[in-house]
Motif scaffolding. Structure first.
Motif, PDB file in Angstrom:
ATOM      1  N   ALA A  11       0.861  -1.186   0.000  1.00 43.80           N
ATOM      2  CA  ALA A  11       0.000   0.000   0.000  1.00 43.80           C
ATOM      3  C   ALA A  11       0.893   1.231   0.000  1.00 43.80           C
ATOM      4  O   ALA A  11       1.893   1.275   0.713  1.00 43.80           O
ATOM      5  CB  ALA A  11      -0.918   0.003   1.213  1.00 43.80           C
ATOM      6  N   VAL A  12       0.502   2.219  -0.817  1.00 40.50           N
ATOM      7  CA  VAL A  12       1.202   3.497  -0.850  1.00 40.50           C
ATOM      8  C   VAL A  12       0.166   4.584  -0.606  1.00 40.50           C
ATOM      9  O   VAL A  12      -0.858   4.646  -1.302  1.00 40.50           O
ATOM     10  CB  VAL A  12       1.909   3.739  -2.205  1.00 40.50           C
ATOM     11  N   LEU A  13       0.405   5.423   0.396  1.00 41.99           N
ATOM     12  CA  LEU A  13      -0.545   6.454   0.788  1.00 41.99           C
ATOM     13  C   LEU A  13       0.132   7.801   0.875  1.00 41.99           C
ATOM     14  O   LEU A  13       1.351   7.881   1.083  1.00 41.99           O
ATOM     15  CB  LEU A  13      -1.113   6.176   2.186  1.00 41.99           C
ATOM     16  N   GLN A  37       6.840  -3.749  11.634  1.00 44.35           N
ATOM     17  CA  GLN A  37       8.271  -3.936  11.430  1.00 44.35           C
ATOM     18  C   GLN A  37       8.827  -2.802  10.580  1.00 44.35           C
ATOM     19  O   GLN A  37       8.727  -2.847   9.347  1.00 44.35           O
ATOM     20  CB  GLN A  37       8.578  -5.289  10.789  1.00 44.35           C
ATOM     21  N   PRO A  38       9.416  -1.780  11.213  1.00 38.80           N
ATOM     22  CA  PRO A  38      10.095  -0.739  10.426  1.00 38.80           C
ATOM     23  C   PRO A  38      11.300  -1.349   9.710  1.00 38.80           C
ATOM     24  O   PRO A  38      11.802  -2.410  10.103  1.00 38.80           O
ATOM     25  CB  PRO A  38      10.539   0.269  11.496  1.00 38.80           C
ATOM     26  N   ARG A  39      11.752  -0.669   8.680  1.00 41.19           N
ATOM     27  CA  ARG A  39      12.873  -1.173   7.896  1.00 41.19           C
ATOM     28  C   ARG A  39      14.096  -1.412   8.777  1.00 41.19           C
ATOM     29  O   ARG A  39      14.451  -0.578   9.600  1.00 41.19           O
ATOM     30  CB  ARG A  39      13.197  -0.182   6.786  1.00 41.19           C
ATOM     31  N   ASP A  86       4.754   5.980   9.873  1.00 40.39           N
ATOM     32  CA  ASP A  86       4.046   4.690   9.866  1.00 40.39           C
ATOM     33  C   ASP A  86       4.576   3.775   8.778  1.00 40.39           C
ATOM     34  O   ASP A  86       4.144   2.611   8.682  1.00 40.39           O
ATOM     35  CB  ASP A  86       2.545   4.915   9.647  1.00 40.39           C
ATOM     36  N   THR A  87       5.470   4.285   7.943  1.00 35.88           N
ATOM     37  CA  THR A  87       6.057   3.454   6.898  1.00 35.88           C
ATOM     38  C   THR A  87       6.741   2.249   7.523  1.00 35.88           C
ATOM     39  O   THR A  87       7.643   2.396   8.350  1.00 35.88           O
ATOM     40  CB  THR A  87       7.060   4.274   6.059  1.00 35.88           C
ATOM     41  N   ALA A  88       6.291   1.059   7.145  1.00 33.22           N
ATOM     42  CA  ALA A  88       6.765  -0.185   7.764  1.00 33.22           C
ATOM     43  C   ALA A  88       6.046  -1.353   7.094  1.00 33.22           C
ATOM     44  O   ALA A  88       5.134  -1.159   6.289  1.00 33.22           O
ATOM     45  CB  ALA A  88       6.462  -0.205   9.259  1.00 33.22           C
ATOM     46  N   THR A  89       6.447  -2.551   7.482  1.00 33.79           N
ATOM     47  CA  THR A  89       5.688  -3.748   7.112  1.00 33.79           C
ATOM     48  C   THR A  89       4.818  -4.130   8.309  1.00 33.79           C
ATOM     49  O   THR A  89       5.286  -4.154   9.447  1.00 33.79           O
ATOM     50  CB  THR A  89       6.630  -4.905   6.741  1.00 33.79           C
ATOM     51  N   TYR A  90       3.553  -4.404   8.032  1.00 31.97           N
ATOM     52  CA  TYR A  90       2.610  -4.797   9.073  1.00 31.97           C
ATOM     53  C   TYR A  90       2.365  -6.296   8.942  1.00 31.97           C
ATOM     54  O   TYR A  90       1.907  -6.779   7.914  1.00 31.97           O
ATOM     55  CB  TYR A  90       1.331  -3.975   8.968  1.00 31.97           C
ATOM     56  N   ARG A 107       3.333  -4.293   3.101  1.00 34.80           N
ATOM     57  CA  ARG A 107       4.365  -3.267   3.108  1.00 34.80           C
ATOM     58  C   ARG A 107       3.708  -1.917   2.836  1.00 34.80           C
ATOM     59  O   ARG A 107       3.190  -1.678   1.752  1.00 34.80           O
ATOM     60  CB  ARG A 107       5.435  -3.578   2.071  1.00 34.80           C
ATOM     61  N   LEU A 108       3.717  -1.046   3.846  1.00 28.71           N
ATOM     62  CA  LEU A 108       3.088   0.269   3.732  1.00 28.71           C
ATOM     63  C   LEU A 108       4.145   1.344   3.544  1.00 28.71           C
ATOM     64  O   LEU A 108       5.113   1.407   4.312  1.00 28.71           O
ATOM     65  CB  LEU A 108       2.274   0.577   4.998  1.00 28.71           C
ATOM     66  N   THR A 109       3.923   2.199   2.556  1.00 30.35           N
ATOM     67  CA  THR A 109       4.759   3.372   2.347  1.00 30.35           C
ATOM     68  C   THR A 109       3.869   4.602   2.423  1.00 30.35           C
ATOM     69  O   THR A 109       2.859   4.678   1.712  1.00 30.35           O
ATOM     70  CB  THR A 109       5.465   3.333   0.988  1.00 30.35           C
ATOM     71  N   VAL A 110       4.227   5.539   3.283  1.00 33.88           N
ATOM     72  CA  VAL A 110       3.481   6.792   3.408  1.00 33.88           C
ATOM     73  C   VAL A 110       4.379   7.917   2.907  1.00 33.88           C
ATOM     74  O   VAL A 110       5.479   8.127   3.427  1.00 33.88           O
ATOM     75  CB  VAL A 110       3.049   7.058   4.864  1.00 33.88           C
TER      76      VAL A 110
END
Lengths: 111, 115
Positions: A11-13, A37-39, A86-90, A107-110
């Protein structure tokens, strides 16, 4: 036996947008976990459930994050107003005893 | 409070050799479980091996084995006859027995296996 299933995978937000993550645990597993899980870091617990009850949500940023497991099976984790931090893997995980099994994560990227 | 510490950030080894990773933990519980997980390049987290605190014998599983030193609160992972596909991030984790609490993870050790 199917494993833990998560969606979406990516997801990219933009900051301020909302997003929901869905998790289907292994059938029969009464305990469900959400980790962030942050990078380049280890997974960090956000919240976990036993059946439909929240056991520990002390690490969940309650002003923007929420998690539910209404029927004690599937679960949804929601971020109301995403921030770049909040960029991280959930990761969702489930357990029926000692061992814990993980899904492939979202994998979320904000930006 | 629980804490898991992995001090080795990365390790590089040649294929078919042995690699050892360290992990120390803190807990007030007398009974607990210790785990090692592997995270592949795709991000998938895979369970490798577990040690129950009340067991004196070191756990083994295939080419993975543990070096459990309870007085030192230490649980090392040993991988013998390493293969290229063992290249991954390895996480140590602990779970206290009381109340079936959640897994607490270390920060991970990246292992690179070269041909």
């Amino acid at each position: 036996e199917a494993g833990v299933t998560q969606s979406p995978r990516y997801a990219v937000l933009q900051e301020g947008q909302a997003v929901s993550f869905w998790c289907d645990p292994i059938s029969g597993h009464d305990t469900l976990y959400w980790y962030q899980q942050p990078r380049d870091q280890g997974p960090q617990l956000l919240v976990y459930f036993r059946d439909e009850a929240v056991i520990d949500n002390s690490q969940l940023p309650s002003d923007r994050f929420s998690a539910v497991r209404p029927k004690g099976t599937n679960s949804t984790l929601k971020i109301q107003s995403a921030k770049q931090g909040d960029t991280a893997t959930y990761l969702c995980a489930s357990s029926s005893g000692t061992e814990v099994f993980f899904g492939k994560g979202t994998r979320l990227t904000v930006v | 409070a629980q804490k898991v510490t992995q001090t080795q950030t990365s390790i590089s080894v040649m294929e078919k050799t042995t690699v050892t990773m360290d992990c120390v933990y803190e807990t007030r519980d007398s009974s607990y479980f210790l785990f090692w997980y592997k995270q592949t390049a795709s991000g998938e987290i895979v369970f490798l091996i577990r040690q129950d605190s009340y067991k004196k014998e070191n756990a083994t599983e295939g080419h993975y084995s543990l070096n459990f030193q309870k007085p030192k609160s230490s649980i090392g992972l040993i991988i013998t006859a390493t293969q290229i596909e063992d290249s991954a991030v390895y996480f140590c984790a602990m779970r206290e027995y009381q109340g079936g609490r959640a897994l607490i993870f270390g920060t991970g050790t990246t292992v690179s296996v070269s041909p």
